[in-house]
Design a protein around this motif. Sequence first.
Motif, PDB file in Angstrom:
ATOM      1  N   SER A  64      44.385  34.716  43.142  1.00  0.00           N
ATOM      2  CA  SER A  64      45.005  33.354  43.857  1.00  0.00           C
ATOM      3  C   SER A  64      45.368  34.128  45.433  1.00  0.00           C
ATOM      4  O   SER A  64      45.462  32.939  46.583  1.00  0.00           O
ATOM      5  CB  SER A  64      43.939  32.157  43.419  1.00  0.00           C
ATOM      6  N   CYS A  65      46.251  34.268  44.561  1.00  0.00           N
ATOM      7  CA  CYS A  65      47.709  34.108  45.534  1.00  0.00           C
ATOM      8  C   CYS A  65      48.357  35.761  45.712  1.00  0.00           C
ATOM      9  O   CYS A  65      48.671  36.283  47.017  1.00  0.00           O
ATOM     10  CB  CYS A  65      48.812  33.337  44.982  1.00  0.00           C
ATOM     11  N   HIS A  66      48.497  36.845  45.265  1.00  0.00           N
ATOM     12  CA  HIS A  66      49.024  37.910  45.135  1.00  0.00           C
ATOM     13  C   HIS A  66      47.865  38.752  45.246  1.00  0.00           C
ATOM     14  O   HIS A  66      46.707  39.407  44.654  1.00  0.00           O
ATOM     15  CB  HIS A  66      49.570  38.066  43.546  1.00  0.00           C
ATOM     16  N   SER A  67      47.958  39.660  45.963  1.00  0.00           N
ATOM     17  CA  SER A  67      47.448  40.798  46.436  1.00  0.00           C
ATOM     18  C   SER A  67      47.594  41.941  45.378  1.00  0.00           C
ATOM     19  O   SER A  67      48.926  41.840  44.812  1.00  0.00           O
ATOM     20  CB  SER A  67      47.485  41.573  47.977  1.00  0.00           C
ATOM     21  N   MET A  68      46.637  43.054  45.447  1.00  0.00           N
ATOM     22  CA  MET A  68      47.067  44.677  44.838  1.00  0.00           C
ATOM     23  C   MET A  68      46.866  45.642  45.832  1.00  0.00           C
ATOM     24  O   MET A  68      45.631  46.376  45.454  1.00  0.00           O
ATOM     25  CB  MET A  68      46.600  44.179  43.443  1.00  0.00           C
ATOM     26  N   LYS A  69      46.780  45.321  47.026  1.00  0.00           N
ATOM     27  CA  LYS A  69      46.312  46.516  48.009  1.00  0.00           C
ATOM     28  C   LYS A  69      46.393  47.774  47.839  1.00  0.00           C
ATOM     29  O   LYS A  69      45.815  48.549  48.147  1.00  0.00           O
ATOM     30  CB  LYS A  69      46.943  46.147  49.486  1.00  0.00           C
ATOM     31  N   LEU A  70      46.969  48.316  46.757  1.00  0.00           N
ATOM     32  CA  LEU A  70      47.405  49.898  46.752  1.00  0.00           C
ATOM     33  C   LEU A  70      45.817  50.823  45.088  1.00  0.00           C
ATOM     34  O   LEU A  70      46.334  51.322  45.056  1.00  0.00           O
ATOM     35  CB  LEU A  70      48.695  50.406  46.207  1.00  0.00           C
ATOM     36  N   ALA A 121      32.636  44.025  48.168  1.00  0.00           N
ATOM     37  CA  ALA A 121      32.814  45.094  47.487  1.00  0.00           C
ATOM     38  C   ALA A 121      32.250  46.722  47.356  1.00  0.00           C
ATOM     39  O   ALA A 121      31.140  46.075  46.359  1.00  0.00           O
ATOM     40  CB  ALA A 121      34.261  44.726  47.201  1.00  0.00           C
ATOM     41  N   THR A 122      32.841  47.737  47.422  1.00  0.00           N
ATOM     42  CA  THR A 122      31.845  48.728  46.872  1.00  0.00           C
ATOM     43  C   THR A 122      33.457  48.982  45.692  1.00  0.00           C
ATOM     44  O   THR A 122      34.184  48.909  46.188  1.00  0.00           O
ATOM     45  CB  THR A 122      31.890  49.949  47.781  1.00  0.00           C
ATOM     46  N   SER A 123      33.103  50.396  44.940  1.00  0.00           N
ATOM     47  CA  SER A 123      34.578  50.540  44.152  1.00  0.00           C
ATOM     48  C   SER A 123      35.309  51.465  44.882  1.00  0.00           C
ATOM     49  O   SER A 123      36.381  52.009  44.642  1.00  0.00           O
ATOM     50  CB  SER A 123      32.896  51.761  42.811  1.00  0.00           C
ATOM     51  N   ALA A 124      34.644  51.769  46.394  1.00  0.00           N
ATOM     52  CA  ALA A 124      35.923  52.638  46.678  1.00  0.00           C
ATOM     53  C   ALA A 124      36.410  51.781  47.310  1.00  0.00           C
ATOM     54  O   ALA A 124      37.949  52.592  48.328  1.00  0.00           O
ATOM     55  CB  ALA A 124      34.890  53.690  48.085  1.00  0.00           C
ATOM     56  N   ASP A 125      36.199  50.588  48.015  1.00  0.00           N
ATOM     57  CA  ASP A 125      37.310  49.738  48.374  1.00  0.00           C
ATOM     58  C   ASP A 125      38.441  49.541  47.468  1.00  0.00           C
ATOM     59  O   ASP A 125      38.474  49.102  46.265  1.00  0.00           O
ATOM     60  CB  ASP A 125      36.530  48.476  49.022  1.00  0.00           C
ATOM     61  N   ASP A 148      52.634  41.272  47.035  1.00  0.00           N
ATOM     62  CA  ASP A 148      52.149  42.370  47.238  1.00  0.00           C
ATOM     63  C   ASP A 148      51.852  43.031  44.720  1.00  0.00           C
ATOM     64  O   ASP A 148      53.346  43.254  44.535  1.00  0.00           O
ATOM     65  CB  ASP A 148      51.539  43.795  47.567  1.00  0.00           C
ATOM     66  N   MET A 149      51.319  42.667  44.184  1.00  0.00           N
ATOM     67  CA  MET A 149      51.859  43.499  42.554  1.00  0.00           C
ATOM     68  C   MET A 149      51.295  44.873  42.048  1.00  0.00           C
ATOM     69  O   MET A 149      50.842  45.299  41.290  1.00  0.00           O
ATOM     70  CB  MET A 149      50.377  41.953  41.726  1.00  0.00           C
ATOM     71  N   THR A 243      50.599  47.147  34.630  1.00  0.00           N
ATOM     72  CA  THR A 243      51.740  48.232  34.237  1.00  0.00           C
ATOM     73  C   THR A 243      51.004  49.075  34.927  1.00  0.00           C
ATOM     74  O   THR A 243      51.481  50.403  35.551  1.00  0.00           O
ATOM     75  CB  THR A 243      52.226  48.392  32.198  1.00  0.00           C
ATOM     76  N   TRP A 244      49.976  49.533  34.277  1.00  0.00           N
ATOM     77  CA  TRP A 244      48.562  50.406  34.718  1.00  0.00           C
ATOM     78  C   TRP A 244      48.632  50.626  35.232  1.00  0.00           C
ATOM     79  O   TRP A 244      48.640  51.619  36.454  1.00  0.00           O
ATOM     80  CB  TRP A 244      47.864  50.066  33.771  1.00  0.00           C
ATOM     81  N   ALA A 245      48.078  49.564  36.412  1.00  0.00           N
ATOM     82  CA  ALA A 245      48.557  48.792  38.121  1.00  0.00           C
ATOM     83  C   ALA A 245      49.053  49.961  39.065  1.00  0.00           C
ATOM     84  O   ALA A 245      49.125  50.383  39.738  1.00  0.00           O
ATOM     85  CB  ALA A 245      47.750  47.814  38.640  1.00  0.00           C
ATOM     86  N   ALA A 246      50.280  50.137  38.316  1.00  0.00           N
ATOM     87  CA  ALA A 246      51.450  50.522  39.113  1.00  0.00           C
ATOM     88  C   ALA A 246      50.904  52.111  38.551  1.00  0.00           C
ATOM     89  O   ALA A 246      52.239  52.381  39.538  1.00  0.00           O
ATOM     90  CB  ALA A 246      53.242  50.158  38.864  1.00  0.00           C
ATOM     91  N   GLU A 247      50.955  52.003  37.622  1.00  0.00           N
ATOM     92  CA  GLU A 247      50.856  54.212  37.248  1.00  0.00           C
ATOM     93  C   GLU A 247      49.588  54.139  36.232  1.00  0.00           C
ATOM     94  O   GLU A 247      50.085  54.656  35.166  1.00  0.00           O
ATOM     95  CB  GLU A 247      52.175  53.866  36.599  1.00  0.00           C
TER      96      GLU A 247
END
Length: 284
Positions: A64-70, A121-125, A148-149, A243-247
């Motif tokens: 609701s506040c933090h993105s995860m745009k990568l 959204a689709t899986s590619a987004d 951003d997270m 941690t998984w999202a970052a790597e």
Amino acid sequence: MLRKLSVIAAVAGLMASFAAAPALAAGHPLEPEKIHWSFNGPFGKFDQAQLQRGYKVYREVCSSCHSMKLVSFRNLGDKGGPFYNEKYPNSNDNPWVKAIAKEFEVADIDSETGDAIKRPATSADRFPSPFPNEAAARASNGGAFPPDMSLLAKARHGGADYIHAIVTGYKNPPAGLKVGPGQHYNPYMAGDLAAYWSGDHAHVPPGGFIAMAPPLTEGGVTFDDGTKATVDQQARDVAAFLTWAAEPKMEERKQTGFAVMIYLILFAGLLYASYRKVWKNESH
């Protein structure tokens, strides 16, 4: 001679002051608790059930506040990811990934009219930001900009330990510490509290202020696997997920590294055997 010594002393003093400045600005937060994570060590792996719980905490609390745009939705179905299934080697075909993506709306342009629109959204987004821009994000958070997270676990010293400590470490401010509106005391947060401390300045409290209110509550989410959603459990799970999202390719990297080490050991052995064979009749 005295003049040279005075110049050297002045330069040394300036260098010492510059070296001390970052330490003063950074404050003295407490060291986070060292936790045993399944992904630690050269052979560590992510716990898929934990990643799924961590995703739920991110989705229901953090997003609701933090993105995860990568991070793209399809990454959730990649090998080692929270929703990986060997039946779907192409994560774009993973039905869980598709269902998760449809829960979000992303900005797009109508190909016929050119108007700005929102579509499922689709899986590619990639994961969309909860705010249209930084100004809107600050306006909704009392002037603070939620980071951003995507790479948070890699960007913060301590990684998963730090994230767990921050979201569980909120404390009542000690007497003598002036806390401003919209601020919360957290001993694991970097900061310099000297200006807000009315007590003995030789005993300034550790930590700093954070604009984010305590995000986790007991039973704040319901885990699908029946795990009890204590604050500590939610913190551990979301820290593992971030941690998984970052790597997301960590497991593959470790497997590749192990294979390379085996190859180098065998190659060194062959090289040594060749050396002995070639030079066996030569004096040294």
